[in-house]
Design a protein around this motif. Structure first.
Motif, PDB file in Angstrom:
ATOM      1  N   LYS A 219      32.023   9.092 -70.491  1.00  0.00           N
ATOM      2  CA  LYS A 219      30.654   9.588 -70.561  1.00  0.00           C
ATOM      3  C   LYS A 219      29.806   8.578 -71.327  1.00  0.00           C
ATOM      4  CE  LYS A 219      31.753  14.533 -70.373  1.00  0.00           C
ATOM      5  NZ  LYS A 219      31.647  15.828 -71.082  1.00  0.00           N
ATOM      6  N   MET A 220      28.578   8.360 -70.834  1.00  0.00           N
ATOM      7  CA  MET A 220      27.655   7.453 -71.515  1.00  0.00           C
ATOM      8  C   MET A 220      26.881   8.240 -72.570  1.00  0.00           C
ATOM      9  SD  MET A 220      28.063   4.408 -70.188  1.00  0.00           S
ATOM     10  CE  MET A 220      26.644   3.587 -70.874  1.00  0.00           C
ATOM     11  N   LYS A 221      27.175   7.979 -73.830  1.00  0.00           N
ATOM     12  CA  LYS A 221      26.452   8.638 -74.921  1.00  0.00           C
ATOM     13  C   LYS A 221      25.100   7.973 -75.154  1.00  0.00           C
ATOM     14  CE  LYS A 221      29.473  11.737 -76.323  1.00  0.00           C
ATOM     15  NZ  LYS A 221      29.158  13.170 -76.315  1.00  0.00           N
ATOM     16  N   LEU A 222      25.096   6.651 -75.094  1.00  0.00           N
ATOM     17  CA  LEU A 222      23.862   5.876 -75.237  1.00  0.00           C
ATOM     18  C   LEU A 222      23.891   4.771 -74.194  1.00  0.00           C
ATOM     19  CD1 LEU A 222      23.099   5.369 -79.029  1.00  0.00           C
ATOM     20  CD2 LEU A 222      21.627   6.441 -77.345  1.00  0.00           C
ATOM     21  N   CYS A 223      22.858   4.717 -73.357  1.00  0.00           N
ATOM     22  CA  CYS A 223      22.823   3.697 -72.303  1.00  0.00           C
ATOM     23  C   CYS A 223      21.421   3.113 -72.249  1.00  0.00           C
ATOM     24  CB  CYS A 223      23.196   4.304 -70.955  1.00  0.00           C
ATOM     25  SG  CYS A 223      23.327   3.096 -69.633  1.00  0.00           S
ATOM     26  N   PHE A 224      21.332   1.853 -71.849  1.00  0.00           N
ATOM     27  CA  PHE A 224      20.054   1.168 -71.749  1.00  0.00           C
ATOM     28  C   PHE A 224      19.940   0.546 -70.367  1.00  0.00           C
ATOM     29  CE2 PHE A 224      19.634   1.752 -76.222  1.00  0.00           C
ATOM     30  CZ  PHE A 224      20.935   1.654 -76.703  1.00  0.00           C
ATOM     31  N   GLU A 225      18.733   0.174 -70.008  1.00  0.00           N
ATOM     32  CA  GLU A 225      18.515  -0.395 -68.676  1.00  0.00           C
ATOM     33  C   GLU A 225      19.436  -1.589 -68.448  1.00  0.00           C
ATOM     34  OE1 GLU A 225      14.862  -2.026 -65.855  1.00  0.00           O
ATOM     35  OE2 GLU A 225      14.523  -1.632 -67.976  1.00  0.00           O
ATOM     36  N   ASN A 226      20.149  -1.549 -67.330  1.00  0.00           N
ATOM     37  CA  ASN A 226      21.064  -2.621 -66.910  1.00  0.00           C
ATOM     38  C   ASN A 226      22.287  -2.787 -67.807  1.00  0.00           C
ATOM     39  OD1 ASN A 226      19.459  -3.594 -64.656  1.00  0.00           O
ATOM     40  ND2 ASN A 226      18.023  -4.342 -66.189  1.00  0.00           N
ATOM     41  N   CYS A 227      22.535  -1.844 -68.720  1.00  0.00           N
ATOM     42  CA  CYS A 227      23.693  -2.014 -69.611  1.00  0.00           C
ATOM     43  C   CYS A 227      25.005  -1.890 -68.842  1.00  0.00           C
ATOM     44  CB  CYS A 227      23.646  -1.030 -70.778  1.00  0.00           C
ATOM     45  SG  CYS A 227      24.001   0.684 -70.331  1.00  0.00           S
ATOM     46  N   ASN A 228      25.001  -1.187 -67.713  1.00  0.00           N
ATOM     47  CA  ASN A 228      26.219  -1.036 -66.915  1.00  0.00           C
ATOM     48  C   ASN A 228      26.740  -2.354 -66.372  1.00  0.00           C
ATOM     49  OD1 ASN A 228      26.696   1.656 -67.221  1.00  0.00           O
ATOM     50  ND2 ASN A 228      25.772   2.284 -65.298  1.00  0.00           N
ATOM     51  N   THR A 229      25.855  -3.356 -66.281  1.00  0.00           N
ATOM     52  CA  THR A 229      26.263  -4.638 -65.697  1.00  0.00           C
ATOM     53  C   THR A 229      26.872  -5.583 -66.735  1.00  0.00           C
ATOM     54  OG1 THR A 229      24.084  -5.642 -66.032  1.00  0.00           O
ATOM     55  CG2 THR A 229      24.446  -4.440 -63.979  1.00  0.00           C
ATOM     56  N   ARG A 230      26.883  -5.179 -67.989  1.00  0.00           N
ATOM     57  CA  ARG A 230      27.480  -6.045 -69.015  1.00  0.00           C
ATOM     58  C   ARG A 230      28.979  -6.235 -68.755  1.00  0.00           C
ATOM     59  NH1 ARG A 230      24.987  -4.646 -74.993  1.00  0.00           N
ATOM     60  NH2 ARG A 230      22.807  -5.027 -74.476  1.00  0.00           N
ATOM     61  N   VAL A 231      29.435  -7.458 -68.955  1.00  0.00           N
ATOM     62  CA  VAL A 231      30.852  -7.728 -68.718  1.00  0.00           C
ATOM     63  C   VAL A 231      31.688  -7.301 -69.919  1.00  0.00           C
ATOM     64  CG1 VAL A 231      30.379  -9.633 -67.145  1.00  0.00           C
ATOM     65  CG2 VAL A 231      30.672 -10.107 -69.578  1.00  0.00           C
ATOM     66  N   VAL A 232      32.940  -6.968 -69.651  1.00  0.00           N
ATOM     67  CA  VAL A 232      33.904  -6.603 -70.700  1.00  0.00           C
ATOM     68  C   VAL A 232      35.062  -7.592 -70.599  1.00  0.00           C
ATOM     69  CG1 VAL A 232      35.451  -4.823 -71.579  1.00  0.00           C
ATOM     70  CG2 VAL A 232      33.241  -4.179 -70.591  1.00  0.00           C
ATOM     71  N   ARG A 233      35.054  -8.594 -71.473  1.00  0.00           N
ATOM     72  CA  ARG A 233      36.070  -9.650 -71.399  1.00  0.00           C
ATOM     73  C   ARG A 233      37.380  -9.239 -72.071  1.00  0.00           C
ATOM     74  NH1 ARG A 233      33.479 -14.146 -69.466  1.00  0.00           N
ATOM     75  NH2 ARG A 233      31.214 -14.113 -69.724  1.00  0.00           N
ATOM     76  N   GLY A 234      37.314  -8.255 -72.937  1.00  0.00           N
ATOM     77  CA  GLY A 234      38.517  -7.791 -73.621  1.00  0.00           C
ATOM     78  C   GLY A 234      38.215  -6.517 -74.376  1.00  0.00           C
ATOM     79  N   PHE A 235      39.238  -5.938 -74.990  1.00  0.00           N
ATOM     80  CA  PHE A 235      38.980  -4.747 -75.797  1.00  0.00           C
ATOM     81  C   PHE A 235      39.798  -4.820 -77.085  1.00  0.00           C
ATOM     82  CE2 PHE A 235      42.251  -3.731 -72.667  1.00  0.00           C
ATOM     83  CZ  PHE A 235      43.281  -3.204 -73.440  1.00  0.00           C
ATOM     84  N   LYS A 236      39.255  -4.228 -78.118  1.00  0.00           N
ATOM     85  CA  LYS A 236      39.895  -4.221 -79.428  1.00  0.00           C
ATOM     86  C   LYS A 236      39.927  -2.791 -79.957  1.00  0.00           C
ATOM     87  CE  LYS A 236      40.147  -8.814 -80.257  1.00  0.00           C
ATOM     88  NZ  LYS A 236      39.478  -9.338 -79.082  1.00  0.00           N
ATOM     89  N   ILE A 237      41.050  -2.445 -80.584  1.00  0.00           N
ATOM     90  CA  ILE A 237      41.159  -1.151 -81.260  1.00  0.00           C
ATOM     91  C   ILE A 237      40.833  -1.358 -82.730  1.00  0.00           C
ATOM     92  CG2 ILE A 237      42.704   0.738 -81.896  1.00  0.00           C
ATOM     93  CD1 ILE A 237      44.331   0.147 -79.406  1.00  0.00           C
ATOM     94  N   ALA A 238      39.904  -0.561 -83.240  1.00  0.00           N
ATOM     95  CA  ALA A 238      39.496  -0.690 -84.645  1.00  0.00           C
ATOM     96  C   ALA A 238      40.550  -0.041 -85.538  1.00  0.00           C
ATOM     97  CB  ALA A 238      38.129  -0.049 -84.854  1.00  0.00           C
TER      98      ALA A 238
END
Length: 693
Positions: A219-238
């Motif tokens: 679910k998108m809690k906070l979204c901005f115009e065109n934010c869906n197109t941002r790339v995800v190069r990796g993920f980190k667990i805090a």
């Protein structure tokens, strides 16, 4: 025999069939009005085919989904198993021929051979292409293969085509490791005709936030115009404390964090606004937890907050496990990836040779999409450098990324380098190929000031005022164009028209045979493109000025592939009326005829007689322009501005412009309400103008 269809055949999954289909569709739609897309075999009739949906939506094809495919794999395999292959082929031919008879061209995309069962021991795609009478485009997957393996695959595919007596159109070697390019070219030196090598671009395989949302059902809690197109190069667990975790973050990371780790979340937000830390893509909240109200209050009070926040019900471990299954998917909304893919296609493929080989009959129809494709192609053929002074406007930055990814022009942005970089990274954009020039730190400032002072000192300009003017982005950019550091300028997304044109009139000036700058709009109707002038600049031109506007519009129309048939508009047609306004149009028409006797022009003429053949037959039956006009010259700004807006509103026409004409070097003005697409088109037009002699 003229080619009326092409068949794209790929042996493996993830070889890039959709990518090649998209590149070929660009070529076809640039030259033809009615193009169809057809997949003879899809995976399942109960699941919508993603390639069909993509092509139909992206290229606005007038084809129903049900007509864009033949049968699904279950039906095909059952027919083959029951030895009814001929019946199957005939059914597919019937479906295909229906499209071929109704459309100018049909682009077919075959099923991956790997999807068919091993009991089918022949190439079904080859058989279908043969029976459709289609030339074949075959795709070879070069990923993780040696040069020798690729070369042998090319030879095998060639022999396969020959043995089936199929017409070979082209071979695409896709996902190729660039460092082996010369070695493969050497092997193909004796026969590399119609073989196109497309290098591997890793970003096309990098997922976006939209992919994350789809796969994780987030679910998108906070979204901005065109934010869906941002790339995800990796993920980190805090998992660490905030001090150590900040050192673990990398560019375009997705951060997995429980909502109750307020310290981590505040640290991430602080890092995002700092120039010392990389910009992440998004925050993923896990385990059904919500942000603390005070954290929400902090976020809502931040200016230009730009970090998307997603949430999933799973815990950190399961969320990370789910993320490992994500792959990149090309969607119509993936503008950045589409631009990158098309840039690669056009830089790797001899598009002109492909167009010549297709040898289709040229249609007189020109749709808005065809016209915009032609803008990209014209700009690409004669690459120019365009300077943009409004470098912090989000629309400008998004347009620049499209231009750079399509690889059609070089871009110069004016302003503070760190501030511009911070701005485009905040929007998740990649503008690394743009040149950034800071006027305040540039070595050119003194040179430009001196040049401007010499130009204007006789008009009372002091040296200090000349220096003050050059600090203004529009003046600095105009001087870049004047002295050859750039080929053209686009401004006006933020500044007024006067702020854009004034420096151009003072520095660049008009071409010798023109005494005024005028404007035109390209009015893209459903099946044709018209030129309207002047609907944006000159309020009430006299006869001489009106003649100059007509001549300028005719030149511009011809330069953009529109045969000029000029209608000098009035409330009177021929000799049916009189009055001062009619006399002005009559005089302007005489002036144009005396200067350009070869130009087809009619005036005075009413709008309906100029555009409608039936009305023209009644009012001016012997005119070569009436009913067929392509260039419409309005007698004053009031008439022109209201008319173009009325036509746009009533017919859904796309108005591209205003395009300025008459300057020695191109400067173009944007309306302050312009869209990203408007800016892209204006940059392309400016680049094309710069390439004209």
């Amino acid at each position: 025999m003229k080619i009326k269809s092409l068949y794209i055949s790929a042996g493996e999954k993830n070889v890039g069939a959709l990518f090649v289909s998209m590149g070929m569709m660009e070529v076809l739609k640039r030259n033809l009005h009615r193009v169809a897309f057809f997949r003879p075999i899809i995976l399942s009739k109960n699941i919508r085919d993603k390639d069909i949906d993509f092509i139909l939506e992206k290229y606005e094809l007038d084809v129903d989904y049900e007509d864009a495919y033949g049968f699904d794999i279950d039906y095909v395999e059952s027919m083959i198993a029951s030895k009814r292959t001929d019946e199957l082929i005939n059914e597919l031919i019937e479906k295909f021929k229906k499209l071929e008879e109704s459309y100018d061209f049909v682009l077919c995309e075959g099923i991956r051979r790997a999807f068919l069962t091993s009991t089918i021991d022949y190439d079904l795609n080859m058989l279908l292409a043969q029976n459709f009478g289609s030339s074949i485009i075959n795709i070879i997957n070069a990923k993780d293969k040696s040069v020798q393996d690729i070369y042998e695959n090319i030879l095998i595919e060639r022999e396969n085509l020959l043995s089936h007596e199929c017409s070979h159109f082209a071979t695409f070697v896709n996902r190729f490791d660039e460092k082996n390019y010369l070695e493969l070219k050497e092997k193909l030196k004796d026969d590399d005709s119609n073989i196109y090598i497309l290098k591997e671009i890793k970003e096309l395989d990098i997922p976006t936030i939209e992919d994350v949302v789809e796969v994780l059902d987030a679910k998108m809690k906070l979204c901005f115009e065109n934010c869906n197109t941002r790339v995800v190069r990796g993920f980190k667990i805090a998992a660490h404390g905030v001090d150590n975790f900040l050192n673990c973050m990398e560019e375009d990371d997705l951060i997995i964090v429980p909502a109750d780790r307020s310290d981590i979340i505040l640290g991430i937000i602080g890092a995002f606004y700092s120039k010392e830390f990389p910009k992440i893509s998004a925050i993923l909240l896990v385990s059904k937890m919500e942000l603390h109200p005070n954290i929400q209050k902090i976020i809502s009070g931040l200016k230009n907050y730009n970090i998307p926040i997603l949430s999933v019900p799973t815990d950190s471990y399961q969320s990370a496990k789910n993320l490992s299954r994500i792959y990149s998917k090309l969607r119509v909304s993936s503008e950045r990836k589409i631009a990158l893919a098309l840039g690669l296609f056009n830089s790797s493929v001899d598009v002109k040779a492909i167009e010549e080989r297709i040898q289709t009959q040229q249609s007189e129809v020109m749709t808005p999409m065809m016209f915009e494709y032609k803008l990209f192609e014209k700009a690409r053929q004669n690459r120019k450098k365009i300077v943009l002074p409004e470098s912090l406007d989000e629309r400008i930055l998004r347009a620049v990324e499209i231009i750079l990814r399509r690889d059609v022009a070089d871009i110069v942005l004016l302003g503070d380098k760190e501030e511009i970089k911070e701005s485009y990274q905040r929007f998740g954009l990649d503008l690394g190929k743009a040149t950034i020039v800071d006027p305040n730190k540039s070595d050119l400032m003194e040179k430009f000031t001196d040049a401007f002072y010499e130009m204007r000192k006789e008009k009372g300009l002091s040296y200090q005022n000349a220096k003050d003017a050059m600090i203004h982005g529009n003046y600095f950019a105009t001087m870049m164009v004047h002295l050859g550091y750039a080929d053209g300028m686009v401004s006006g997304a933020i500044h007024s028209t006067a702020d854009t044109i004034r420096p151009a009139l003072q520095i660049i000036k008009t071409i010798p045979e023109v005494s005024l700058v005028s404007s035109l709009f390209f009015m893209c109707l459903k099946t044709k493109v018209l030129v309207y002038g002047d609907c944006a600049l000159n309020q009430n031109p006299n006869a001489d000025e009106l003649a100059q506007i007509a001549l300028s519009c005719a030149r511009t129309a011809l330069a953009f592939g529109i045969e000029p048939k000029v209608a000098m508009l009035s409330y009177s047609t021929g000799e049916s009326g009189s009055g001062e306004d009619v006399d002005k149009v009559k005089e302007a028409t005489k002036i144009v005829k005396s200067l350009r006797p070869d130009l087809e022009i009619e005036g005075p003429i009413q709008y309906d007689a100029a555009i409608d053949k039936e009305v023209a037959m009644i009012k001016l039956p012997n005119s070569k322009v009436a009913g067929e006009a392509s260039v419409f010259i309005f007698p004053d700004l009031n008439t022109g501005n209201n008319t173009y807006k009325a036509v746009q509103r009533s017919s859904g026409a796309i108005a591209i412009g205003p395009v300025l004409q008459g300057l020695k070097k191109p400067v173009n003005d944007l309306s302050r309400g312009c869209s990203v697409a408007d800016i892209v088109n204006t940059i392309l037009i400016t680049a094309i103008q710069a390439g004209q002699k």
